[in-house]
Scaffold this active site. Structure first.
Site, PDB file in Angstrom:
ATOM      1  N   GLU A 161       0.908  -1.460  -0.002  1.00 30.49           N
ATOM      2  CA  GLU A 161       0.051  -0.107  -0.055  1.00 30.49           C
ATOM      3  C   GLU A 161       0.982   1.123   0.066  1.00 30.49           C
ATOM      4  O   GLU A 161       0.643   2.288   0.329  1.00 30.49           O
ATOM      5  CB  GLU A 161      -0.855  -0.083   1.200  1.00 30.49           C
ATOM      6  CG  GLU A 161      -0.377  -0.290   2.454  1.00 30.49           C
ATOM      7  CD  GLU A 161      -1.745  -0.765   3.441  1.00 30.49           C
ATOM      8  OE1 GLU A 161      -2.349   0.310   3.770  1.00 30.49           O
ATOM      9  OE2 GLU A 161      -1.545  -1.738   4.207  1.00 30.49           O
ATOM     10  N   CYS A 220      -3.758  -3.570   4.191  1.00 30.31           N
ATOM     11  CA  CYS A 220      -2.786  -4.626   4.680  1.00 30.31           C
ATOM     12  C   CYS A 220      -3.127  -6.116   4.358  1.00 30.31           C
ATOM     13  O   CYS A 220      -2.593  -6.986   4.534  1.00 30.31           O
ATOM     14  CB  CYS A 220      -2.874  -4.639   6.337  1.00 30.31           C
ATOM     15  SG  CYS A 220      -2.296  -2.981   6.834  1.00 30.31           S
ATOM     16  N   SER A 266     -10.662   2.935  13.090  1.00 32.29           N
ATOM     17  CA  SER A 266      -9.985   1.541  12.419  1.00 32.29           C
ATOM     18  C   SER A 266     -10.034   0.494  13.530  1.00 32.29           C
ATOM     19  O   SER A 266     -10.265  -0.605  13.074  1.00 32.29           O
ATOM     20  CB  SER A 266      -8.663   2.034  11.912  1.00 32.29           C
ATOM     21  OG  SER A 266      -7.873   2.092  13.023  1.00 32.29           O
ATOM     22  N   HIS A 275      -3.526  -9.991  11.878  1.00 33.97           N
ATOM     23  CA  HIS A 275      -2.744  -8.973  11.364  1.00 33.97           C
ATOM     24  C   HIS A 275      -2.546  -7.928  12.639  1.00 33.97           C
ATOM     25  O   HIS A 275      -3.182  -7.771  13.483  1.00 33.97           O
ATOM     26  CB  HIS A 275      -3.752  -8.140  10.546  1.00 33.97           C
ATOM     27  CG  HIS A 275      -3.288  -6.943  10.165  1.00 33.97           C
ATOM     28  ND1 HIS A 275      -2.083  -6.509   9.611  1.00 33.97           N
ATOM     29  CD2 HIS A 275      -3.963  -5.558  10.429  1.00 33.97           C
ATOM     30  CE1 HIS A 275      -1.949  -5.057   9.474  1.00 33.97           C
ATOM     31  NE2 HIS A 275      -3.015  -4.686  10.048  1.00 33.97           N
ATOM     32  N   ASN A 312       4.629  -1.478  12.438  1.00 31.65           N
ATOM     33  CA  ASN A 312       3.480  -1.951  11.387  1.00 31.65           C
ATOM     34  C   ASN A 312       4.334  -2.259  10.113  1.00 31.65           C
ATOM     35  O   ASN A 312       5.007  -1.493   9.590  1.00 31.65           O
ATOM     36  CB  ASN A 312       2.558  -1.253  11.474  1.00 31.65           C
ATOM     37  CG  ASN A 312       1.326  -1.454  10.525  1.00 31.65           C
ATOM     38  OD1 ASN A 312       1.412  -2.480   9.903  1.00 31.65           O
ATOM     39  ND2 ASN A 312       0.237  -0.866  10.417  1.00 31.65           N
TER      40      ASN A 312
END
Ligand code: COA
Length: 445
Positions: free
Chosen positions: A83, A120, A211, A244, A328
Site C-alpha cells: 500500500e 494490509c 479503524s 494482522h 507496522n
C-alpha cells in the site's frame, strides 16, 4: 489432494530503528508506558536513505532464492502486495524482477507479475492467488513468489506516527510446502468502510479509533463465515492465532473478543462460570445497550482469569514478539505474526508438525479473511534459516533529529539531501530517478 502452502519465508527490515518509549515518547511529552504497555511497539523499523519498498522486497526475495537454490526459471509468478506503491501503472513486481535479473542468469520473462491492493490484506490475497493458480494446474511445476513490502509512514504529528514501520516479507508458495499447508476453507468479513485510506496521497488519512472498531467487526464477521464452513472453532484446535498486527495492542483487543466467541457454549465457558458467570445472551436483556454493558463487564472479568491469561501467553504472545520490535509492516504484518510464532516455537523447542494455526488477516477499507494452516514436516529447518535476530540487532539507532531527517527523505513532497546512516553491502539499493521519472536500482557488492 497435494498440499499447497508456504515453502519458505524471508524478511528484510528497514535498516534503521526508532526507539519509541525512550526517543520518541519523551519528545512528544508522552509516558513511555503508552508504547511498552499500551501500543506494544518498542522499535519502529525505518528505511535508510537508499532503501524503499523495491529494495526491501528484492533483498528479501534474493535471500529466499539463494537459500532455496532457485533460479528465475523456477518462478512462474511474482505478486507484490503493497500500500506504499509510487506508481499507479507500473507494478512494483516489475521493478523487483528487474533487480533480481541484474544478479541471476536467466530472466522472469515468462512469469506472471502483478500488484495487489487491499490495504494490509493484500499479502494474504496474493498468497490466495498463488494457491488458486497452483490448484488450477496452471503453474507448470513452478512456484510463486509473493512479496509483501511496505513503508508505513504517517504524516508527522498524526497519531499513527506511533505505529510506523518498514519492511518486506518474501514467501515462496508451492506444492508440498516445507512450512505450512493452507486450508481450502476460508471466511470473509467485508464492508465499504472509511477507516484508513490514501486517496492519491502518500500519507494515509486515518480515523484511528474507528479503524479499531472496524478491524474487530470485520474479523468477527470473517470468523463467523469461516465457522459456517468448518463448524465451530475451539481454542484447543489451534496452537497459535497469528492475526494482522498493526501493533500488539490491537491484537490484545481482538484476542479477548475472539476467545469469548470461541469458548461460548464450550466446557471452558462452563468451567469459568463459577468465577465470572456465563456469557451474557442477548435474549436475556431488555435492549442492546444493556446487553453490551453486560458483555463489557464479562470481558473485564474474563481477561483477569488464569485460564484466559494462560491461553494468551501460549497462543497469542508469541505471534506479536517481532511486531513489537519492528512496528507496522502493513501487508507484511500478518506474515510477520506467523513467523514470530514459528520462531518462538523453534526457540522453545516446541514440536509443531501437524498442528494448526488460525490466521486472521485484515485490510482497512475494509475486509478481514480467516483461514487455517497446518504445520508441515520441514517447518523447523525452514524457520531456523531465517535471520530475524541478526537483522533486527544490526539496525542503526536513530536519535530524534535523525528521525526527522529520515522522515523527510521518504516524504515525496520534500527535497532532503541526507547522508546514509549505514553502508550498503551485498544488496539492492535505490540510486535515483531516470528520464521518465522511474526509480533506478543497483546491486552493491
Ligand atoms: N500506560 C499504559 N497504557 C497506556 C498508557 C500508559 N502510560 N498511555 C496510553 N496507553 C494505552 C491506551 O489506553 C491505549 O490502549 P487501549 O486502546 O487498550 O485503551 C493505547 O495505549 C494507545 O493509546 P491512545 O491514547 O489510544 O493512543 P493514540 O490516541 O495515539 O491512538 C492509535 C492509537 C492506534 C489509534 C493510533 O496510533 C493510530 O491511529 N494508528 C494507525 C491506525 C491503526 O493502526 N489502526 C489499527 C487497525 S488497522
Amino acid at each position: 489432494m497435494t498440499a499447497v502452502g508456504i515453502d519458505a519465508i524471508e524478511i528484510r527490515t528497514g535498516k534503521l530503528r526508532l526507539d519509541l518509549p525512550n526517543t520518541f515518547a519523551p519528545v512528544k511529552g508522552e509516558d513511555p508506558g503508552k508504547y511498552t504497555k499500551g501500543i506494544g511497539i518498542e522499535y519502529s523499523s525505518l528505511p535508510d536513505v537508499y532503501e524503499d519498498i523495491v529494495t526491501m522486497g528484492a533483498n528479501a526475495a534474493k535471500q529466499l532464492l539463494d537459500r532455496k537454490g532457485l533460479t528465475p526459471e523456477d518462478i512462474g509468478r511474482i505478486d507484490v502486495a503493497t500500500e506504499s506503491a509510487f506508481d499507479n501503472s507500473k507494478p512494483v513486481s516489475t521493478y523487483i524482477a528487474g533487480c533480481l535479473e541484474q544478479v541471476y542468469d536467466g530472466d522472469f520473462h515468462h512469469a506472471n507479475k502483478g500488484e495487489r491492493k487491499f490495504a494490509c490484506l493484500a499479502g494474504t490475497q496474493s498468497i490466495d492467488d498463488a494457491y488458486n493458480w497452483i490448484r488450477a494446474g496452471r503453474n507448470r511445476g513452478r512456484a510463486a513468489l509473493v512479496i509483501a513490502t511496505d513503508t508505513a509512514l504517517y504524516e508527522r504529528g498524526d497519531p499513527g506516527e506511533a505505529t510506523q514501520g518498514a519492511g518486506a516479507v518474501a514467501m515462496l508458495i508451492d506444492e508440498d510446502p516445507d512450512i505450512v499447508a493452507l486450508s481450502t476453507e476460508q471466511g470473509y468479513g467485508s464492508a465499504d468502510e472509511t477507516d484508513f485510506l490514501k486517496p492519491n496521497q502518500q500519507f494515509p488519512s486515518v480515523d484511528g479509533k474507528r479503524s479499531i472498531k472496524v478491524y474487530l467487526a470485520r474479523m468477527r464477521e470473517a470468523l463467523e463465515d469461516y465457522e459456517s464452513v468448518t463448524g465451530d472453532t475451539h481454542p484447543d484446535d489451534f496452537v497459535y492465532f497469528p492475526f494482522h498486527t498493526p501493533y500488539p495492542g490491537m491484537v490484545r483487543k481482538a484476542a479477548l473478543l475472539g476467545y469469548r466467541h470461541i469458548t461460548r457454549g464450550t466446557e471452558i465457558e462452563d468451567a469459568l462460570a463459577d468465577d465470572i458467570g456465563m456469557q451474557p445472551r442477548e435474549d436475556d436483556y431488555p435492549d442492546r445497550e444493556a446487553y453490551e454493558d453486560a458483555i463489557r463487564a464479562y470481558m473485564d472479568e474474563l481477561k483477569e482469569t488464569r485460564r484466559y491469561q494462560e491461553w494468551y501467553e501460549r497462543a497469542i504472545d508469541p505471534t506479536v514478539d517481532i511486531s513489537g520490535q519492528v512496528g507496522n509492516w502493513y501487508t507484511g504484518s500478518v506474515h510477520v505474526a506467523r513467523l514470530s510464532a514459528l520462531s518462538a516455537a523453534v526457540e522453545n523447542d516446541v514440536d509443531l508438525v501437524g498442528k494448526r494455526l488460525l490466521v486472521g488477516s485484515y485490510g482497512s477499507g475494509a475486509q478481514a479473511e480467516i483461514h487455517s494452516e497446518t504445520v508441515q514436516d520441514g517447518w523447523r529447518e525452514a524457520v531456523e534459516a531465517v535471520d530475524v535476530a541478526p537483522q533486527l540487532d544490526a539496525r542503526y539507532d536513530l536519535d530524534f533529529d535523525e528521525y526527522e531527517l529520515i522522515h523527510d527523505v521518504h516524504n515525496h513532497e520534500k527535497e532532503a539531501d541526507v547522508e546514509e546512516f549505514t553502508a550498503p553491502e551485498d544488496e539492492f539499493v535505490f540510486t535515483g530517478w531516470g528520464r521518465m521519472n522511474e526509480r533506478r536500482y543497483e546491486y552493491i557488492e
